[in-house]
Design an enzyme around this catalytic site. Structure first.
Site, PDB file in Angstrom:
ATOM      1  N   GLU A   1       2.792 -30.253  16.515  1.00 53.63           N
ATOM      2  CA  GLU A   1       2.015 -29.890  15.325  1.00 53.63           C
ATOM      3  C   GLU A   1       0.702 -29.190  15.652  1.00 53.63           C
ATOM      4  O   GLU A   1       0.430 -28.114  15.148  1.00 53.63           O
ATOM      5  CB  GLU A   1       1.724 -31.132  14.467  1.00 53.63           C
TER       6      GLU A   1
ATOM      7  N   TYR B   1       0.820  -1.220   0.000  1.00 53.79           N
ATOM      8  CA  TYR B   1       0.000   0.000   0.000  1.00 53.79           C
ATOM      9  C   TYR B   1       0.851   1.266   0.000  1.00 53.79           C
ATOM     10  O   TYR B   1       0.465   2.286  -0.567  1.00 53.79           O
ATOM     11  CB  TYR B   1      -0.980   0.006   1.179  1.00 53.79           C
TER      12      TYR B   1
ATOM     13  N   ASP C   1       2.046 -35.454  13.520  1.00 54.32           N
ATOM     14  CA  ASP C   1       1.305 -36.599  13.012  1.00 54.32           C
ATOM     15  C   ASP C   1       2.228 -37.515  12.204  1.00 54.32           C
ATOM     16  O   ASP C   1       3.152 -37.044  11.545  1.00 54.32           O
ATOM     17  CB  ASP C   1       0.157 -36.149  12.096  1.00 54.32           C
TER      18      ASP C   1
END
Lengths: 364, 364
Positions: free
Chosen positions: A192, A97, A244
């Protein structure tokens, strides 16, 4: 302290701009050079611990067709120097911006300004945060035996004690370069999911195990990776990853945490955590702890086979190849919360202590 | 304190289970009843401030075909009571894994256990957190004039001072029911992006404006919504939402924060924040502050037209209809970081103070 010193970057920017200016004065074509950013230009160094660039560079010369991006690069460098001088920062979106005031050098879309930012990172071999550009994303949450040193609004020192957040946690800021640390923790556990983090918090795991818990919330953000790296460097303690047991956890999360990624190799040296090793969940854990599983999905199988074939990290580490082949043979994946089958506190009281006391079962 | 008392839920579970047991003893078919959960069964109450159920119920009778889900519902109720009695909690995913010990009543996939959990929520008209089931997701970050009261691992009281975290923040836990609050802040500012949050932190906005800053990080999680609601109730201060000026910010983020959503109407009364009003960014702000914009995408236009036609909240509030029509006419959307065009501190020093001092420009 391995903190990055900032004065040299500001000087590098001035030097580079002066080079361009001098050539223009002499009526020569100014140039800027940056390394090529792609997987074909990286190699894996086990000792260094991260994907490193091989050294191919591209040269950008000021011509009629490059005049706009050339001007944008110089304006972005000037903005960076201004932010450094003011001890300020801008998010990537804010930088976009700000360019709306640059007349014809303004960016039409944010991906354009992000690309120029990446080029400047690579040109100076620094990370975006050192240029004082911050990402939009949050950084992860921390609890346990750690005091973070930061500054108050009036510049006085703050000691943030991460044992004092109860069921909550310390939220890592988007820019971590200015932080200091004090800790006598024995290790860092990088987790995780927010759910597994909350479980370990509830069990008081950081207290009984004298450690620092960090919730990555999926693939760790740059701020989270840099925070863990700086912690590991300064405290000189190991980092154990607990994610996982599936290809996403192994490669997208753990591999990115430890050695970085291919398409951002010019900054891996700041964001990788070579001190990390893989605690679990491994395919062997499924057998050893009789864990409930889910069948591998098509995408899991594809990702695993790709890793065996193309990932320089996996190709270097035989134990990882064995683990992936074991997973493919078993045909199943496992989640880090599967230990709840035995009891809610099993992960904190049995699994983690057993693994931590037997680190030869870790994967590299 | 408007905290939810927990004893009655444990009793409700026992009563309901006793009802089933009594019918079985009498050789009658046991039943359980839960409200229908869909948009067709909700209405909007402006005074109550949230989407409320109309009252349609579905009755589940124990038969050969419902025996499994009936057993699962009872087992899940028993797990909830056990967690309440132990002052413990389980994440939704942990609850799924615990079911692996339930023999034939075990769930094959987590969506099945989530559905049963939703049914139990609706049966008892409580929220999942009161049943002691927590979501996996993080809750958002907090900084400013607030002291959070929580308990240490050994049960002693902790005072968490959110003015003392420097560039970092307090990370909201997944379960906020046990927290207490102390504050003399004048208002709560709920912010969409982590980037805008970091900017206001850097500018010391909470200090100069005497407020509490909350980073929602996109659509607020349940924990974040409940945290803001409890804050607003107990401190009796208003909540101002500061989000991107596009249909996603207006409806997915702000509308969900204020009145809740259609498909989870049975819990809206706990998670809605009726005290919230919309500070910005409004379509009128684009004109008043000469902000850079982006063209509306197809999906934006579709979402806006849908809201005008079908959203009970929008249909109730004429100023929202006018704002949406203005946006559609202008054909543009605006991001909350667009103020950086004027200067990095413009949002903190000019825009927010001007809007806060002129709350008639807020949207309802």
């Amino acid at each position: 302290m391995s903190k990055i010193k900032e004065a040299p970057i500001s000087e590098k920017i001035v030097d580079s701009a002066r080079g361009v200016h001098d050539k223009i004065i002499k009526s020569q074509k100014p140039t800027m050079s940056a390394p090529v950013r792609s997987l074909s230009n990286v190699k894996y160094h086990q000792e260094k611990g991260y994907f490193e660039m091989k050294g191919k560079s591209k040269l950008r010369t000021l011509t009629v067709s490059t005049v706009k991006s050339f001007a944008q690069t110089l304006k972005m460098m000037a903005l960076s120097k201004e932010l450094i001088d003011e001890n300020n920062m801008a998010t990537k979106r804010e930088a976009y911006y700000i360019s709306k005031n640059w007349g014809k050098a303004g960016f039409a879309e944010q991906p354009e300004s992000d690309t120029i930012m990446d080029d400047i990172e690579a040109m100076f071999m620094v990370n975006r945060e050192q240029l004082r550009f911050a990402p939009e994303e949050k950084g992860g949450a921390v609890a346990g035996r750690l005091i973070v040193l930061d500054k108050d609004l009036d510049g006085s020192e703050l000691k943030i004690d991460c044992t004092k957040f109860g069921s909550g946690a310390y939220s890592i800021p988007v820019d971590v370069e200015g932080l200091g640390f004090k800790s006598k923790a024995k290790f860092i556990l990088a987790i995780e999911t927010a759910g597994a983090f909350q479980r370990l918090l509830k069990c008081g795991f950081w207290d009984t195990s004298n450690c620092i818990l960090i919730s990555m919330g999926g693939v760790p953000t740059r701020a989270c990776r840099r925070f863990i790296r700086r912690l590991a460097d300064e405290l000189k303690i190991p980092v154990y990853a607990f994610v996982d047991g599936d290809p996403y956890g192994y490669f997208n999360i753990y591999r990115t945490l430890k050695v970085g990624s291919g398409n951002a190799a010019h900054i891996n040296r700041f964001f990788c955590v070579p001190q990390a090793s893989f605690l679990g969940v491994t395919p062997q854990d499924i057998i050893d702890y009789e864990l409930p599983t889910h069948p591998l999905k098509e995408v899991d199988i594809k990702r695993a086979k790709d890793a065996l074939k193309n990932d320089p990290f996996v190709k270097y580490h035989k134990p990882w190849q064995a683990a992936i082949n074991q997973m493919l043979k078993m045909g199943v994946r496992v989640e880090q919360q599967a230990f709840a089958k035995h009891s809610l506190s099993f992960v904190a009281n049995t699994y983690l202590p057993e693994k931590i006391n037997n680190s030869k079962k870790f994967l590299p």
